[in-house]
Design a protein around this motif. Structure first.
Motif, short mmCIF file in Angstrom:
data_model
loop_
_atom_site.label_atom_id
_atom_site.label_comp_id
_atom_site.label_asym_id
_atom_site.label_seq_id
_atom_site.Cartn_x
_atom_site.Cartn_y
_atom_site.Cartn_z
N VAL A 194 0.85 -1.19 0.00
CA VAL A 194 0.00 0.00 0.00
C VAL A 194 0.88 1.24 0.00
CG1 VAL A 194 -1.84 -1.19 1.25
CG2 VAL A 194 -0.20 0.21 2.50
N SER A 195 0.31 2.34 -0.39
CA SER A 195 1.04 3.61 -0.36
C SER A 195 0.96 4.22 1.04
CB SER A 195 0.45 4.58 -1.37
OG SER A 195 0.58 4.07 -2.68
N GLU A 196 1.95 4.99 1.38
CA GLU A 196 1.94 5.68 2.66
C GLU A 196 0.70 6.58 2.72
OE1 GLU A 196 5.35 8.14 3.35
OE2 GLU A 196 5.18 7.99 5.53
N ILE B 180 -2.63 -1.48 19.33
CA ILE B 180 -1.57 -0.48 19.35
C ILE B 180 -1.29 0.05 17.95
CG2 ILE B 180 -0.52 -1.50 21.39
CD1 ILE B 180 1.62 -2.70 19.52
N ASN B 181 -0.60 1.18 17.89
CA ASN B 181 -0.16 1.78 16.63
C ASN B 181 -1.30 2.08 15.66
OD1 ASN B 181 2.37 1.35 17.72
ND2 ASN B 181 2.79 -0.47 16.50
N GLY B 182 -2.50 2.31 16.17
CA GLY B 182 -3.62 2.70 15.33
C GLY B 182 -4.33 1.55 14.62
N PHE B 183 -3.97 0.33 14.90
CA PHE B 183 -4.62 -0.82 14.27
C PHE B 183 -5.90 -1.19 15.01
CE2 PHE B 183 -1.82 -2.26 10.98
CZ PHE B 183 -0.58 -1.76 11.33
N GLU B 184 -6.84 -1.76 14.26
CA GLU B 184 -8.04 -2.31 14.86
C GLU B 184 -8.52 -3.49 14.03
OE1 GLU B 184 -10.64 1.15 14.89
OE2 GLU B 184 -11.75 0.33 13.18
N ALA B 185 -9.36 -4.31 14.64
CA ALA B 185 -9.89 -5.48 13.94
C ALA B 185 -11.31 -5.72 14.41
CB ALA B 185 -9.02 -6.71 14.22
N GLU B 186 -12.11 -6.28 13.52
CA GLU B 186 -13.50 -6.56 13.86
C GLU B 186 -13.77 -8.05 13.75
OE1 GLU B 186 -16.40 -4.43 11.59
OE2 GLU B 186 -18.05 -5.01 12.92
N PHE B 187 -14.30 -8.62 14.82
CA PHE B 187 -14.67 -10.02 14.83
C PHE B 187 -16.07 -10.17 14.22
CE2 PHE B 187 -14.99 -14.32 16.07
CZ PHE B 187 -16.21 -14.55 16.66
N LYS B 188 -16.16 -10.96 13.14
CA LYS B 188 -17.45 -11.20 12.49
C LYS B 188 -17.69 -12.70 12.49
CE LYS B 188 -17.64 -7.09 9.56
NZ LYS B 188 -17.83 -6.58 8.18
N LYS B 189 -18.53 -13.14 13.41
CA LYS B 189 -18.78 -14.57 13.57
C LYS B 189 -19.42 -15.16 12.32
CE LYS B 189 -21.02 -17.90 16.63
NZ LYS B 189 -21.86 -18.07 17.84
N HIS C 130 1.76 3.97 7.64
CA HIS C 130 3.00 4.69 7.89
C HIS C 130 4.15 3.79 7.50
CE1 HIS C 130 6.18 6.68 10.25
NE2 HIS C 130 5.42 7.75 10.13
N MET C 131 5.25 4.41 7.11
CA MET C 131 6.42 3.62 6.67
C MET C 131 6.84 2.60 7.73
SD MET C 131 7.04 4.54 3.61
CE MET C 131 8.65 3.80 3.31
N SER C 132 6.68 2.97 8.99
CA SER C 132 7.10 2.08 10.08
C SER C 132 6.19 0.85 10.23
CB SER C 132 7.13 2.85 11.40
OG SER C 132 5.84 3.33 11.71
N ASP C 133 5.08 0.81 9.48
CA ASP C 133 4.19 -0.36 9.55
C ASP C 133 4.68 -1.52 8.71
OD1 ASP C 133 1.33 1.87 9.48
OD2 ASP C 133 2.35 0.98 11.22
N ALA C 134 5.72 -1.29 7.92
CA ALA C 134 6.25 -2.37 7.08
C ALA C 134 6.80 -3.48 7.97
CB ALA C 134 7.35 -1.82 6.18
N ILE D 156 5.13 -0.81 2.47
CA ILE D 156 4.59 0.55 2.37
C ILE D 156 5.40 1.30 1.32
CG2 ILE D 156 3.90 2.63 3.60
CD1 ILE D 156 2.65 0.08 4.73
N ASN D 157 4.72 1.81 0.32
CA ASN D 157 5.39 2.57 -0.74
C ASN D 157 5.33 4.06 -0.43
OD1 ASN D 157 5.76 0.18 -2.36
ND2 ASN D 157 3.58 0.30 -2.84
#
Lengths: 114, 113
Positions: free
Chosen positions: B13-15, B60-69, B82-86, B111-112
């Protein structure tokens, strides 16, 4: 609070030898789990120890064994090494031994078998 | 038995763009689900976990996830890369009474600029 430590970080052995890896968990953690990471098979569970007892075991041959001491430190032993045992071995510790406990991972020991 | 499938071994993905890493699980009993991140030559770090409380989990670091049963999914998202997410990201499942993580094959995120 110090994290999970693993020693040694790097190890080179030859086929047929045996090796012992060490893991010191986070203070207060009583569960220690071991995982093998390879490019081909990914991350695979080896075994888990809790209060010096093996609680769970993965699908690995008997050459892979482990133990846990009264201070929760754990060792993993691999006997009669094969080329395919080359991998990153990760240790993880957690407070309890139930599925929702977060596991904290160490940096791993990279084993190379020649 | 539990299993995890991560769709896409490589995601680029792009930054500043949305990050979406897909994870589907299989479990005969209510699962606990985790996302871990691994940087080169390091161990795994927990990003977030689902343990049957809220279905939308923030980590952390702005990540989230959704559980869909209904979809047996637990996709990881971040609104702005962000570049640091690579790094390499692993989805994992465990069950009650078993301190054993079953991991997916991992997704390498690039991350591009």
């Amino acid at each position: 609070k110090a994290g999970v430590t693993q020693t040694p970080r790097y190890l080179i052995k030859t086929r047929g030898q045996q090796v012992t890896l060490s893991c010191s968990p986070i203070s207060g953690h009583r569960s220690v789990s071991w995982y093998q990471q390879t490019p081909g098979q990914g991350l695979q569970f080896l075994f888990e120890y809790f209060s010096e007892t093996q609680r769970n075991k993965g699908n690995f041959p008997g050459r892979f064994s482990g133990r846990q001491f009264s201070n929760s430190r754990s060792e993993m032993n691999v006997s009669t090494l094969e080329l395919g045992d080359s991998a990153l071995y990760l240790c993880a510790s957690s407070f309890g031994s139930v599925g929702y406990n977060e596991q904290f991972f160490g940096p791993g020991t990279r084993l190379t078998v020649l | 038995a539990q299993s995890v499938t991560q769709l896409g071994s490589h995601v680029s993905v792009s930054e500043g763009a949305l990050v979406l890493l897909r994870c589907n699980y299989s479990s005969s009993v209510p699962p606990y689900l985790f996302w871990y991140v691994q940087y080169p030559n390091q161990g795994l770090q927990l990003l977030l976990k689902y343990t049957s409380a809220a279905t939308l989990v923030k980590g952390i670091n702005g990540f989230e996830a959704e559980f869909k049963k209904s979809e047996t999914s637990f996709h990881l998202t971040k609104p702005s890369a962000h570049m640091s997410d690579a790094a390499e990201y692993f989805c994992a499942v465990s069950i009650q009474g078993a301190q054993k993580l079953v991991f997916g094959q991992g997704t390498r995120l690039t991350i591009n600029p």
